[in-house]
Design a protein around this motif. Sequence first.
Motif, mmCIF file in Angstrom:
data_model
loop_
_atom_site.group_PDB
_atom_site.id
_atom_site.type_symbol
_atom_site.label_atom_id
_atom_site.label_comp_id
_atom_site.label_asym_id
_atom_site.label_seq_id
_atom_site.Cartn_x
_atom_site.Cartn_y
_atom_site.Cartn_z
ATOM 1 N N ALA A 27 0.917 -1.361 -0.083
ATOM 2 C CA ALA A 27 0.151 0.063 0.017
ATOM 3 C C ALA A 27 0.757 1.390 0.208
ATOM 4 N N ILE A 31 1.059 4.058 -2.518
ATOM 5 C CA ILE A 31 0.915 5.444 -2.228
ATOM 6 C C ILE A 31 2.036 6.524 -2.888
ATOM 7 N N LEU A 58 -3.645 8.640 3.697
ATOM 8 C CA LEU A 58 -3.687 7.335 2.821
ATOM 9 C C LEU A 58 -3.350 6.107 3.451
ATOM 10 N N ALA A 62 -5.095 2.816 4.952
ATOM 11 C CA ALA A 62 -4.896 1.317 4.540
ATOM 12 C C ALA A 62 -4.579 0.679 5.579
ATOM 13 N N TYR A 70 -5.153 0.283 0.115
ATOM 14 C CA TYR A 70 -5.049 1.336 -0.762
ATOM 15 C C TYR A 70 -5.237 1.071 -2.059
ATOM 16 N N ASN A 75 -6.509 8.471 -3.684
ATOM 17 C CA ASN A 75 -5.769 9.656 -3.435
ATOM 18 C C ASN A 75 -6.370 10.900 -3.879
#
Length: 88
Positions: A27, A31, A58, A62, A70, A75
């Motif tokens: 994740a 990200i 984020l 997650a 995620y 985003n």
Amino acid sequence: RVADIQNASTCYFQQLVANSVAQKSEANDDISRDLGRSMPEIAEIASLEGQYRLRRCLSAYALHNPELGYCQGMNFIAAVLQLHVPSE
């Protein structure tokens, strides 16, 4: 009473951030790849501070919801929220 709930939520978020940002995970890799693509034309998001806040949000989510984690597109949702909601 509302203040107690807000304080508990803030503490939980801070714990998630502390545990998630330093963690090596798929994740966090995803990200990191997506941050630069998150509304680069908007200064509040594209700035170092904006990217830092977005990464924290984020990564914490997650970790909070590991079943979903995620996924691409989160985003943009988080970036829009970041524009309208105070930090933390």
